[in-house]
Enzyme design. Structure first.
Site, PDB file in Angstrom:
ATOM      1  N   GLU A  98       0.827  -1.153   0.078  1.00 61.19           N
ATOM      2  CA  GLU A  98       0.017  -0.018  -0.063  1.00 61.19           C
ATOM      3  C   GLU A  98       0.949   1.175  -0.030  1.00 61.19           C
ATOM      4  O   GLU A  98       1.940   1.311   0.560  1.00 61.19           O
ATOM      5  CB  GLU A  98      -0.910  -0.282   1.183  1.00 61.19           C
ATOM      6  CG  GLU A  98      -1.841   1.114   1.470  1.00 61.19           C
ATOM      7  CD  GLU A  98      -2.881   1.150   0.481  1.00 61.19           C
ATOM      8  OE1 GLU A  98      -2.440   1.589  -0.861  1.00 61.19           O
ATOM      9  OE2 GLU A  98      -4.048   1.251   0.758  1.00 61.19           O
ATOM     10  N   ASP A  99       0.341   2.565  -0.551  1.00 61.77           N
ATOM     11  CA  ASP A  99       1.358   3.536  -0.568  1.00 61.77           C
ATOM     12  C   ASP A  99       1.076   4.304   0.841  1.00 61.77           C
ATOM     13  O   ASP A  99       2.121   4.844   1.232  1.00 61.77           O
ATOM     14  CB  ASP A  99       0.581   4.416  -1.731  1.00 61.77           C
ATOM     15  CG  ASP A  99      -0.856   4.576  -1.877  1.00 61.77           C
ATOM     16  OD1 ASP A  99      -1.450   4.033  -0.985  1.00 61.77           O
ATOM     17  OD2 ASP A  99      -1.434   5.516  -2.676  1.00 61.77           O
ATOM     18  N   ASP A 102      -4.583   6.017   5.613  1.00 66.34           N
ATOM     19  CA  ASP A 102      -4.878   7.020   6.363  1.00 66.34           C
ATOM     20  C   ASP A 102      -5.996   6.570   7.283  1.00 66.34           C
ATOM     21  O   ASP A 102      -5.588   6.358   8.510  1.00 66.34           O
ATOM     22  CB  ASP A 102      -5.578   7.996   5.270  1.00 66.34           C
ATOM     23  CG  ASP A 102      -6.204   9.183   5.737  1.00 66.34           C
ATOM     24  OD1 ASP A 102      -5.658   9.921   6.317  1.00 66.34           O
ATOM     25  OD2 ASP A 102      -7.185   9.559   4.876  1.00 66.34           O
ATOM     26  N   THR A 103      -7.192   6.511   7.150  1.00 65.94           N
ATOM     27  CA  THR A 103      -8.258   6.229   8.179  1.00 65.94           C
ATOM     28  C   THR A 103      -8.152   4.776   8.700  1.00 65.94           C
ATOM     29  O   THR A 103      -8.744   4.318   9.515  1.00 65.94           O
ATOM     30  CB  THR A 103      -9.615   6.599   7.431  1.00 65.94           C
ATOM     31  OG1 THR A 103      -9.811   5.653   6.568  1.00 65.94           O
ATOM     32  CG2 THR A 103      -9.686   8.027   7.228  1.00 65.94           C
ATOM     33  N   GLY A 104      -7.396   4.044   7.428  1.00 72.74           N
ATOM     34  CA  GLY A 104      -7.501   2.281   7.722  1.00 72.74           C
ATOM     35  C   GLY A 104      -8.842   1.777   6.963  1.00 72.74           C
ATOM     36  O   GLY A 104      -8.768   0.497   7.020  1.00 72.74           O
ATOM     37  N   LYS A 130      -0.519   7.433   8.288  1.00 73.17           N
ATOM     38  CA  LYS A 130      -0.821   8.762   9.102  1.00 73.17           C
ATOM     39  C   LYS A 130      -1.642   8.196  10.310  1.00 73.17           C
ATOM     40  O   LYS A 130      -2.854   8.329  10.271  1.00 73.17           O
ATOM     41  CB  LYS A 130      -1.810   9.664   8.167  1.00 73.17           C
ATOM     42  CG  LYS A 130      -1.002  10.213   6.752  1.00 73.17           C
ATOM     43  CD  LYS A 130      -1.953  11.517   6.539  1.00 73.17           C
ATOM     44  CE  LYS A 130      -2.730  10.945   5.177  1.00 73.17           C
ATOM     45  NZ  LYS A 130      -3.286  12.254   4.282  1.00 73.17           N
ATOM     46  N   ASP A 158      -1.366  10.813  -5.834  1.00 70.77           N
ATOM     47  CA  ASP A 158      -1.909  11.952  -6.809  1.00 70.77           C
ATOM     48  C   ASP A 158      -2.702  12.878  -5.814  1.00 70.77           C
ATOM     49  O   ASP A 158      -3.387  12.602  -4.893  1.00 70.77           O
ATOM     50  CB  ASP A 158      -3.002  11.118  -7.638  1.00 70.77           C
ATOM     51  CG  ASP A 158      -4.557  10.921  -6.995  1.00 70.77           C
ATOM     52  OD1 ASP A 158      -4.383  10.081  -5.909  1.00 70.77           O
ATOM     53  OD2 ASP A 158      -5.492  11.124  -7.610  1.00 70.77           O
ATOM     54  N   ARG A 164       1.442  12.102  -9.796  1.00 71.26           N
ATOM     55  CA  ARG A 164       1.951  10.783  -9.510  1.00 71.26           C
ATOM     56  C   ARG A 164       3.309  10.558  -9.992  1.00 71.26           C
ATOM     57  O   ARG A 164       4.329   9.622  -9.553  1.00 71.26           O
ATOM     58  CB  ARG A 164       1.106   9.479 -10.223  1.00 71.26           C
ATOM     59  CG  ARG A 164      -0.072   9.588  -9.624  1.00 71.26           C
ATOM     60  CD  ARG A 164      -0.809   8.397 -10.340  1.00 71.26           C
ATOM     61  NE  ARG A 164      -2.290   8.457 -10.208  1.00 71.26           N
ATOM     62  CZ  ARG A 164      -3.151   7.958  -9.070  1.00 71.26           C
ATOM     63  NH1 ARG A 164      -2.246   7.500  -7.859  1.00 71.26           N
ATOM     64  NH2 ARG A 164      -4.411   8.119  -9.079  1.00 71.26           N
TER      65      ARG A 164
END
Ligand code: 5GP
Ligand code: MG
Length: 174
Positions: A98-99, A102-104, A130, A158, A164
């Site tokens: 995964e890049d 965030d929230t998961g 994060k 992006d 990107r």
């Protein structure tokens, strides 16, 4: 017009990728893996990570999870647009690439689907995390770099499909 400020340079990214690859190699001890990269954001990280790994890779698959729009906050809905055939998962050591987490939400939606298909193991590697934004608990095995709550672009990531191609990672200020 938005401003980009450099957050992680090309050189720093290369070091992070090498360190992740070494940790992954140590853990798998030469056992082979199936890599599943999550498009689109992880395409460059995946390309660099797999070339840094000595762990044998049986297969590389790409799936798309979309919680999309020209927004900097996730919409709360995840679509898995191209699920993998179960025989690609069963009995395999799956490494999800995964890049950024965030929230998961995206990975917590994917996780039960992978687990229901009888993998030998599932681990997650993410370039960026994060943690302050997490809403859905997930266990992440390898984290390249934890960052504060910036919206970042570059190195595959992006904003509205742009940026990107940038070789480094930038914070985007609206
Ligand atoms: P989550 O489901 O964990 O909230 O979000 C995960 C996905 O949202 C990431 O894989 C990525 O595609 C996108 N995302 C989250 N934070 C950022 C960010 O700062 N920049 C970009 N470009 N995408 C992000
Ligand atoms: Mg992603």
């Amino acid at each position: 017009m938005s401003t980009l400020s450099l957050l992680i340079s090309e050189t720093e990214i290369a070091t992070i990728v090498q360190t992740l690859a070494q940790r992954i190699d140590q853990d798998y001890c030469g056992e082979s893996i199936t890599a599943i990269a999550i498009l689109k954001g992880s395409f460059i990280f995946c390309a660099d990570l797999v070339r840094a790994l000595k762990t044998p890779i049986n297969r590389i698959e790409f799936i798309s999870l979309a919680s999309y729009g020209a927004q900097t906050k996730s919409s709360g809905q995840v679509m898995i647009t191209n699920a993998l055939a179960p025989n690609l998962i069963r009995g395999q050591n799956i490494l999800v690439i995964e890049d950024i987490i965030d929230t998961g939400l995206s990975l917590s939606a994917l996780w039960p689907q992978l687990q229901s298909q009888g993998p030998r193991s599932v681990k997650i590697v993410t370039l960026l995390d994060k943690p302050s934004r997490r809403q859905h608990a997930i266990s992440v095995d390898y984290i390249g770099r934890s960052i504060a709550d910036y919206f970042v672009v570059g190195y595959g990531l992006d904003f509205d499909q742009k940026y990107r191609q940038l070789p480094a990672i930038y914070g985007r200020e609206p």
